[in-house]
Design a protein around this motif. Structure first.
Motif: not given
Lengths: 210, 210
Positions: A112, A116, A119, A176, A179-180, B165, B168-169
């Motif tokens: 994770q 993050r 990104l 998730d 979104l990617l 992201w 989104h999280h």
């Protein structure tokens, strides 16, 4: 017998997953690539992006910055305090390499954090690399979804609430992935300059220094 | 000088958060409370519920089971193999205590594992305790949401994708909170027997043994 070294080498990719050492390098080179920055700002960026999943000590961050400066990936401003640093041409190259490292399974704690941080600085990659990195993340998420166990009628545990949460967690993983996929489909022209990031599409901008 | 011990003691609550040792006890006592079980099934349950976030060694699980059996929280079937065990009355009491332990922040790796294990066996708690435990989890999630940084226009990093992201999280965290609130609002009559868990409401049942 010669101790001479090759004058240059080219990075041809790595299959080892990102680890905690890489996280600090990625955050430091990413912050410094956006403009002059400080050790405090790099720590704040890691805290913000990792959101409590992982937190290196300030000393470890400073040791990494020192190592990067000695290898000339970072360049300190000669203002008498050595507090402010920027990325060098070499540093941009290392950042590109860091962004290409695969992440662990995206549902693990370190996976994770790697996801993050990748990104957070993906806008700094070349457009063709960016699409490839997003594709790699999409594949990792599809593999993770394929690993989720199939429903079965004969299971005693977990109970009612555990099954609700498990199903909810699978749905989160699907979101998730979606979104990617949306990120991969974004027109490259939507990405703005290195310094400013983008603020269109109603996206919120978080200030890591407050 | 006397070495005598009090004949009994009563548990008056604990504010220390759940740790990895508690996770194994909770999983073992939870599985054994549903009916006779094995060390393999406890390991499979932990793997399934923790979903890759945390995995104790089989030896550590067996050592904990041994400790619980010696303290008479678990009772082994005298079938000549000592492979199958159930919970005792004492074990049910310890399970209730385990379910009442607070979890760390729900977005940390260990916090997630604690949250999932607690939910996996929450149907075994007394109705009034269950509501209290759900309320505690709801409060922890509200605190986590309150910690999310406020939007700000002047931030350089993370960039475009990192901010998408992050937002989104935060939404995922809101959905987690909503699910916990729905669980709290569920009529207690929807919960079925200890052995079967519940299968209504279109919930899927996952078999941990496959």
């Amino acid at each position: 017998m010669s101790f001479s070294r090759p004058a240059s080498f080219s990075f041809i990719g790595s299959t080892r997953p990102m680890g905690p050492g890489d996280f600090i390098w990625l955050a430091a080179l990413g912050c410094a690539s956006r403009g002059p920055t400080t050790a405090d700002a790099v720590c704040a960026c890691i805290d913000h992006v990792a959101a409590g999943q992982w937190a290196p000590s300030a000393q470890l961050v400073c040791d990494c910055l020192d190592e990067m400066a000695r290898a000339r990936h970072l360049s300190y401003a000669h203002d008498g305090r050595y507090g402010l640093f920027s990325s060098t041409t070499q540093g941009f190259g290392i950042l590109r390499m860091m962004l290409s490292l695969p992440i662990e399974r995206p549902t693990t704690p370190l996976g994770q954090v790697g996801l993050r941080l990748k990104l957070a600085f993906l806008d700094l990659a070349q457009p063709e690399d960016r699409l490839q990195h997003l594709q790699d993340l999409i594949v990792a998420h599809r593999e993770e979804l394929a690993r989720r166990p199939a429903p079965c009628e004969s299971c005693q545990s977990p109970g009612c609430f555990g099954r609700m949460w498990g199903e909810h967690h699978t749905q989160s993983l699907r979101r998730d992935l979606e979104l990617l996929e949306r990120m991969r489909a974004m027109p490259q022209t939507q990405l703005t300059t290195r310094r400013e990031g983008c603020s269109q599409d109603g996206l919120h901008i978080n200030c890591i220094l407050n």
